[in-house]
Write a protein that holds these residues in place. Structure first.
Motif, PDB file in Angstrom:
ATOM      1  N   ILE A   1      -4.601  11.199   2.023  1.00  0.00           N
ATOM      2  CA  ILE A   1      -5.046  10.666   0.736  1.00  0.00           C
ATOM      3  C   ILE A   1      -3.871   9.949   0.089  1.00  0.00           C
ATOM      4  CG2 ILE A   1      -5.924  11.251  -1.566  1.00  0.00           C
ATOM      5  CD1 ILE A   1      -7.175  13.761  -0.317  1.00  0.00           C
ATOM      6  N   VAL A   2      -4.114   8.746  -0.400  1.00  0.00           N
ATOM      7  CA  VAL A   2      -3.083   8.009  -1.123  1.00  0.00           C
ATOM      8  C   VAL A   2      -2.790   8.775  -2.411  1.00  0.00           C
ATOM      9  CG1 VAL A   2      -2.491   5.834  -2.247  1.00  0.00           C
ATOM     10  CG2 VAL A   2      -3.848   5.817  -0.136  1.00  0.00           C
ATOM     11  N   GLU A   3      -1.522   9.093  -2.641  1.00  0.00           N
ATOM     12  CA  GLU A   3      -1.130   9.958  -3.754  1.00  0.00           C
ATOM     13  C   GLU A   3      -0.892   9.221  -5.070  1.00  0.00           C
ATOM     14  OE1 GLU A   3      -0.867  13.333  -3.609  1.00  0.00           O
ATOM     15  OE2 GLU A   3      -1.476  13.374  -1.509  1.00  0.00           O
ATOM     16  N   GLU A   4      -0.545   7.931  -5.004  1.00  0.00           N
ATOM     17  CA  GLU A   4      -0.222   7.217  -6.244  1.00  0.00           C
ATOM     18  C   GLU A   4      -0.478   5.734  -6.090  1.00  0.00           C
ATOM     19  OE1 GLU A   4       4.557   6.786  -5.684  1.00  0.00           O
ATOM     20  OE2 GLU A   4       3.824   8.729  -6.351  1.00  0.00           O
ATOM     21  N   GLY A   5      -0.352   5.016  -7.201  1.00  0.00           N
ATOM     22  CA  GLY A   5      -0.537   3.572  -7.187  1.00  0.00           C
ATOM     23  C   GLY A   5      -1.980   3.166  -7.416  1.00  0.00           C
ATOM     24  N   THR A   6      -2.244   1.904  -7.201  1.00  0.00           N
ATOM     25  CA  THR A   6      -3.576   1.356  -7.478  1.00  0.00           C
ATOM     26  C   THR A   6      -4.643   1.861  -6.509  1.00  0.00           C
ATOM     27  OG1 THR A   6      -3.114  -0.602  -6.137  1.00  0.00           O
ATOM     28  CG2 THR A   6      -2.630  -0.755  -8.495  1.00  0.00           C
ATOM     29  N   GLU A   7      -4.226   2.391  -5.377  1.00  0.00           N
ATOM     30  CA  GLU A   7      -5.193   2.904  -4.401  1.00  0.00           C
ATOM     31  C   GLU A   7      -5.215   4.431  -4.361  1.00  0.00           C
ATOM     32  OE1 GLU A   7      -4.628   0.788  -0.703  1.00  0.00           O
ATOM     33  OE2 GLU A   7      -5.676  -0.921  -1.563  1.00  0.00           O
ATOM     34  N   LYS A   8      -4.750   5.059  -5.430  1.00  0.00           N
ATOM     35  CA  LYS A   8      -4.716   6.516  -5.516  1.00  0.00           C
ATOM     36  C   LYS A   8      -6.087   7.109  -5.211  1.00  0.00           C
ATOM     37  CE  LYS A   8      -3.409  10.335  -8.480  1.00  0.00           C
ATOM     38  NZ  LYS A   8      -2.793  10.760  -9.720  1.00  0.00           N
ATOM     39  N   ASN A   9      -6.075   8.192  -4.440  1.00  0.00           N
ATOM     40  CA  ASN A   9      -7.265   8.951  -4.014  1.00  0.00           C
ATOM     41  C   ASN A   9      -8.082   8.281  -2.913  1.00  0.00           C
ATOM     42  OD1 ASN A   9      -6.694  11.118  -5.717  1.00  0.00           O
ATOM     43  ND2 ASN A   9      -7.718  10.113  -7.426  1.00  0.00           N
ATOM     44  N   ARG A  10      -7.682   7.114  -2.458  1.00  0.00           N
ATOM     45  CA  ARG A  10      -8.364   6.524  -1.304  1.00  0.00           C
ATOM     46  C   ARG A  10      -7.907   7.251  -0.046  1.00  0.00           C
ATOM     47  NH1 ARG A  10     -10.020   0.457  -1.781  1.00  0.00           N
ATOM     48  NH2 ARG A  10     -10.387   0.313  -4.012  1.00  0.00           N
ATOM     49  N   LYS A  11      -8.751   7.205   0.985  1.00  0.00           N
ATOM     50  CA  LYS A  11      -8.478   7.929   2.235  1.00  0.00           C
ATOM     51  C   LYS A  11      -7.992   6.960   3.321  1.00  0.00           C
ATOM     52  CE  LYS A  11     -10.627  11.253   0.019  1.00  0.00           C
ATOM     53  NZ  LYS A  11     -11.023  10.550  -1.179  1.00  0.00           N
ATOM     54  N   PHE A  12      -7.186   7.498   4.218  1.00  0.00           N
ATOM     55  CA  PHE A  12      -6.743   6.764   5.401  1.00  0.00           C
ATOM     56  C   PHE A  12      -6.658   7.748   6.558  1.00  0.00           C
ATOM     57  CE2 PHE A  12      -2.928   8.370   3.399  1.00  0.00           C
ATOM     58  CZ  PHE A  12      -2.153   8.817   4.458  1.00  0.00           C
ATOM     59  N   PHE A  13      -6.616   7.240   7.772  1.00  0.00           N
ATOM     60  CA  PHE A  13      -6.517   8.128   8.928  1.00  0.00           C
ATOM     61  C   PHE A  13      -5.426   7.676   9.878  1.00  0.00           C
ATOM     62  CE2 PHE A  13      -9.317   4.805  10.491  1.00  0.00           C
ATOM     63  CZ  PHE A  13      -8.934   4.630  11.810  1.00  0.00           C
ATOM     64  N   ASP A  14      -4.953   8.617  10.661  1.00  0.00           N
ATOM     65  CA  ASP A  14      -4.153   8.348  11.846  1.00  0.00           C
ATOM     66  C   ASP A  14      -5.085   8.646  13.000  1.00  0.00           C
ATOM     67  OD1 ASP A  14      -1.762   7.769  10.459  1.00  0.00           O
ATOM     68  OD2 ASP A  14      -1.274   9.902  10.327  1.00  0.00           O
ATOM     69  N   GLY A  15      -5.000   7.874  14.062  1.00  0.00           N
ATOM     70  CA  GLY A  15      -5.915   8.116  15.153  1.00  0.00           C
ATOM     71  C   GLY A  15      -5.532   7.395  16.426  1.00  0.00           C
ATOM     72  N   ILE A  16      -6.429   7.519  17.384  1.00  0.00           N
ATOM     73  CA  ILE A  16      -6.239   6.897  18.688  1.00  0.00           C
ATOM     74  C   ILE A  16      -7.428   5.985  18.970  1.00  0.00           C
ATOM     75  CG2 ILE A  16      -4.833   8.765  19.607  1.00  0.00           C
ATOM     76  CD1 ILE A  16      -7.374   9.812  21.033  1.00  0.00           C
ATOM     77  N   GLU A  17      -7.201   5.029  19.834  1.00  0.00           N
ATOM     78  CA  GLU A  17      -8.277   4.120  20.204  1.00  0.00           C
ATOM     79  C   GLU A  17      -9.372   4.901  20.925  1.00  0.00           C
ATOM     80  OE1 GLU A  17      -8.605  -0.308  22.200  1.00  0.00           O
ATOM     81  OE2 GLU A  17      -6.669   0.666  22.022  1.00  0.00           O
ATOM     82  N   ALA A  18     -10.611   4.614  20.570  1.00  0.00           N
ATOM     83  CA  ALA A  18     -11.745   5.263  21.235  1.00  0.00           C
ATOM     84  C   ALA A  18     -11.835   4.772  22.679  1.00  0.00           C
ATOM     85  CB  ALA A  18     -13.036   4.955  20.492  1.00  0.00           C
TER      86      ALA A  18
END
Length: 113
Positions: free
Chosen positions: A60-77
């Protein structure tokens, strides 16, 4: 809840020079309860399925204009999973609401349409 497939329109990220992974991985407005159920994240560029990833970790983005937006780390399907999504492009595109860059589906929904 069934395993979900997160569908994302990534053309803006690609326009900004990001590669498929960076354009797809974040930052997105998602319900905080949903990431735990997401099995695959699919990137869609101009009406075509172009990439798919398996999230291994969500943040979860902790600060700034995108605070509370989600992101992932992952691998190619795996390639066969991407091909499955590409062969279902028409059904996948119908999942998006007007103007929304985020939608959800499942393998069951793709197989039943």
């Amino acid at each position: 809840m069934t395993h979900e497939i997160l569908l994302l329109k990534i053309h803006n990220g690609l326009k900004d020079g990001k590669d498929y992974y960076e354009a797809t991985r974040g930052n997105w407005k998602l319900d905080k309860r949903r990431p735990q159920y997401i099995q695959y994240v699919v990137g869609i560029n101009r009406g075509k399925v172009v990439c798919a990833f398996q999230p291994t970790k969500w943040g979860i983005v902790e600060e700034g204009t995108e605070k509370n937006r989600k992101f992932f780390d992952g691998i190619e399907a795996p390639a066969e999973v991407l091909l499955r999504f590409q062969s279902s492009t028409e059904q996948i595109i119908k999942k998006f609401g007007t103007g929304s860059p985020v939608a959800y589906t499942s393998f069951e929904e793709i197989n039943n349409t």
